[in-house]
Design a protein around this motif. Structure first.
Motif, PDB file in Angstrom:
ATOM      1  N   PHE A  47       0.822  -1.212   0.000  1.00  0.00           N
ATOM      2  CA  PHE A  47       0.000   0.000   0.000  1.00  0.00           C
ATOM      3  C   PHE A  47       0.859   1.266   0.000  1.00  0.00           C
ATOM      4  CE2 PHE A  47      -3.406  -2.856   0.742  1.00  0.00           C
ATOM      5  CZ  PHE A  47      -4.592  -2.177   0.472  1.00  0.00           C
ATOM      6  N   ARG A  48       2.073   1.166   0.489  1.00  0.00           N
ATOM      7  CA  ARG A  48       2.968   2.325   0.469  1.00  0.00           C
ATOM      8  C   ARG A  48       3.591   2.532  -0.911  1.00  0.00           C
ATOM      9  NH1 ARG A  48       6.493   0.757   4.097  1.00  0.00           N
ATOM     10  NH2 ARG A  48       8.126   0.144   2.641  1.00  0.00           N
TER      11      ARG A  48
ATOM     12  N   ASP B 147       0.395   3.028  -6.290  1.00  0.00           N
ATOM     13  CA  ASP B 147      -0.444   4.221  -6.385  1.00  0.00           C
ATOM     14  C   ASP B 147      -1.828   3.973  -5.779  1.00  0.00           C
ATOM     15  OD1 ASP B 147      -0.968   6.943  -7.725  1.00  0.00           O
ATOM     16  OD2 ASP B 147      -2.606   5.675  -8.490  1.00  0.00           O
ATOM     17  N   GLN B 148      -2.301   4.943  -4.997  1.00  0.00           N
ATOM     18  CA  GLN B 148      -3.549   4.786  -4.263  1.00  0.00           C
ATOM     19  C   GLN B 148      -4.752   4.598  -5.192  1.00  0.00           C
ATOM     20  OE1 GLN B 148      -4.259   7.896  -1.401  1.00  0.00           O
ATOM     21  NE2 GLN B 148      -6.307   7.154  -0.887  1.00  0.00           N
ATOM     22  N   SER B 149      -4.808   5.353  -6.292  1.00  0.00           N
ATOM     23  CA  SER B 149      -5.934   5.247  -7.216  1.00  0.00           C
ATOM     24  C   SER B 149      -5.961   3.868  -7.889  1.00  0.00           C
ATOM     25  CB  SER B 149      -5.864   6.344  -8.282  1.00  0.00           C
ATOM     26  OG  SER B 149      -4.674   6.234  -9.039  1.00  0.00           O
TER      27      SER B 149
ATOM     28  N   LEU C  13      -4.787   1.088  -6.501  1.00  0.00           N
ATOM     29  CA  LEU C  13      -5.218   0.143  -5.465  1.00  0.00           C
ATOM     30  C   LEU C  13      -6.733   0.187  -5.284  1.00  0.00           C
ATOM     31  CD1 LEU C  13      -2.443   0.580  -2.741  1.00  0.00           C
ATOM     32  CD2 LEU C  13      -2.920  -1.474  -4.081  1.00  0.00           C
ATOM     33  N   LEU C  14      -7.303   1.374  -5.420  1.00  0.00           N
ATOM     34  CA  LEU C  14      -8.756   1.493  -5.293  1.00  0.00           C
ATOM     35  C   LEU C  14      -9.456   0.726  -6.425  1.00  0.00           C
ATOM     36  CD1 LEU C  14     -10.967   2.810  -3.573  1.00  0.00           C
ATOM     37  CD2 LEU C  14     -10.882   4.785  -5.125  1.00  0.00           C
TER      38      LEU C  14
ATOM     39  N   ILE D 192      -3.807  -3.376   7.074  1.00  0.00           N
ATOM     40  CA  ILE D 192      -3.306  -2.002   7.078  1.00  0.00           C
ATOM     41  C   ILE D 192      -4.001  -1.276   8.233  1.00  0.00           C
ATOM     42  CG2 ILE D 192      -2.820  -1.956   4.604  1.00  0.00           C
ATOM     43  CD1 ILE D 192      -5.477  -0.522   4.168  1.00  0.00           C
TER      44      ILE D 192
ATOM     45  N   MET E 209      -6.914   3.891   7.437  1.00  0.00           N
ATOM     46  CA  MET E 209      -6.731   3.819   5.987  1.00  0.00           C
ATOM     47  C   MET E 209      -7.742   2.861   5.365  1.00  0.00           C
ATOM     48  SD  MET E 209      -3.341   2.647   3.821  1.00  0.00           S
ATOM     49  CE  MET E 209      -2.324   3.963   4.469  1.00  0.00           C
TER      50      MET E 209
ATOM     51  N   GLN F 298     -11.096   4.429   4.994  1.00  0.00           N
ATOM     52  CA  GLN F 298     -11.109   5.403   3.899  1.00  0.00           C
ATOM     53  C   GLN F 298     -11.321   4.696   2.556  1.00  0.00           C
ATOM     54  OE1 GLN F 298     -10.861   8.936   3.986  1.00  0.00           O
ATOM     55  NE2 GLN F 298     -11.536   8.557   1.872  1.00  0.00           N
ATOM     56  N   TYR F 299     -10.592   3.561   2.373  1.00  0.00           N
ATOM     57  CA  TYR F 299     -10.775   2.801   1.129  1.00  0.00           C
ATOM     58  C   TYR F 299     -12.204   2.261   1.025  1.00  0.00           C
ATOM     59  CZ  TYR F 299      -5.948   2.720  -0.577  1.00  0.00           C
ATOM     60  OH  TYR F 299      -4.735   3.075  -1.115  1.00  0.00           O
TER      61      TYR F 299
ATOM     62  N   ASP G 294     -14.512   4.994  -0.139  1.00  0.00           N
ATOM     63  CA  ASP G 294     -14.332   5.296  -1.563  1.00  0.00           C
ATOM     64  C   ASP G 294     -14.939   4.202  -2.438  1.00  0.00           C
ATOM     65  OD1 ASP G 294     -12.997   7.594  -0.850  1.00  0.00           O
ATOM     66  OD2 ASP G 294     -10.984   6.719  -1.084  1.00  0.00           O
TER      67      ASP G 294
END
Length: 351
Positions: A268-269, A272-274, A276-277, A298, A302, A305-306, A309
């Protein structure tokens, strides 16, 4: 006037004989031996040489022949290791000093060092009897007999059970014939087995393992339909290789068994966050267990938040979802090659 009797030769002590052998070996050959002697032992060697008068050629030859005679009485090999070292030193040092010398012994240390110092024949006995038989079948009957005689009878009998052909009769014939021990022959034979079989098998296994792992990774990055088709082909034509390949096939469904919990935060670090979504969006439904595994390892903040989304996302088309999942697997393998994560099925889950 009578003739004076010839002087009787002075007996040469064991210490003096050892000193003579060291002197005759010369600086180059004797240095490794001398380097291993402590000051007390070196003092004895020096004193032994000082107390020697001139030795005749015949006396030198007698000392050398005695040394060679004693050497030939051995079986042609000297087994090392800490256990053997204790056996040897127990005869020359007292128990208190012996305990002091080996005071750092621990079961793990002793086992590891003994394993590293196994003889050629002990290493051979640890191989699969069927592999040994396949190697021996390429040799002449007399060599087969010599090698089998070096093994424990329980091992050699099992090896023999895997062997067939016209060489067996002549081989038994060589085994029943008396043979005088020859350290030189035994040494060459051991070196041959080590080079042609022991080392070769290890290198082949390592190279084969790497090759199978590459095939497994390749199959991981193609569509599931093609992967299933190729696995079916491998099962019919290369079943003996399939197990090694399957261990390296990484699928999304098997991710909880392959990706350690402590590696999930790294993923996750680094990713890219987008993206992973998007990935998590493809895991809803039948693959929700994989999504739960990732979000469960995690931070709760966090993960929440996922989840928020994800609630407003529209599902991707099937072909687009598969592309995202393959790209994620490719990303994981990149992280593995960089040494950031480990992807490996645990032994417990294999069992």
């Amino acid at each position: 006037m009578g003739v004076a009797p010839a002087p009787q030769p002075v007996p040469i002590s064991s210490a003096q004989r050892a000193a003579v052998i060291i002197a005759l070996l010369g600086e180059g050959a004797a240095k490794p031996i001398v380097d291993k002697l402590d000051d007390a032992a070196l003092a004895k060697v020096a004193a032994a040489l000082e107390n020697l008068s001139m030795l005749t050629r015949d006396e030198l030859i007698e000392i050398v022949m005695d040394f060679l005679s004693r050497l030939r009485k051995t079986n042609g090999a000297l087994r090392g290791g800490r256990t053997r070292a204790k056996e040897v030193l127990s005869g020359v040092v007292d128990s208190g000093r012996l305990s002091l010398i080996f005071s750092d012994d621990s079961p793990e240390t002793a086992t590891d060092e003994d394993d590293e110092e196994l003889s050629v024949w002990e290493r051979l006995e640890r191989r699969e009897p069927k592999q040994i038989a396949a190697y021996l079948s390429r040799l002449s009957p007399n060599l087969i007999a010599l090698i089998l005689q070096k093994l424990d009878v329980s091992i050699s009998s099992e090896v023999l059970g895997h062997m067939e052909g016209d060489k067996l009769g002549p081989m038994i014939g060589h085994m029943v014939e008396p043979r005088k021990a020859d350290p030189g022959v035994d040494q060459v034979l051991g070196r041959m087995v080590e080079m042609e079989f022991l080392n070769a098998v290890q290198e082949e296994a390592e190279e084969g393992g790497e090759n199978l792992a590459s095939v497994g990774e390749l199959l991981s990055l193609i569509s599931s339909e093609k992967r299933d088709s190729l696995v079916a082909f491998l099962r019919s034509k290369h079943e003996d290789k399939l197990e090694g390949i399957e261990k390296s096939i990484f699928t999304l469904e098997g991710l909880p068994d392959l990706l350690p919990k402590n590696a999930v935060p790294v993923v996750f670090r680094e990713v890219d966050q987008s993206f992973l979504l998007k990935l998590l969006g493809t895991l809803q439904g039948s693959n929700s267990a994989v999504s739960d595994y990732l979000l469960g390892n995690i931070s709760s903040r966090m993960a929440d938040q996922y989840r928020d989304d994800l609630s407003g996302m529209q599902p991707l088309a099937a072909d687009e979802a598969e592309t995202v999942q393959r790209e994620f697997l490719n990303t994981l393998m990149g992280l593995k090659r960089r040494g950031l994560i480990v992807l490996e099925r645990s032994a417990e889950k294999d069992a």
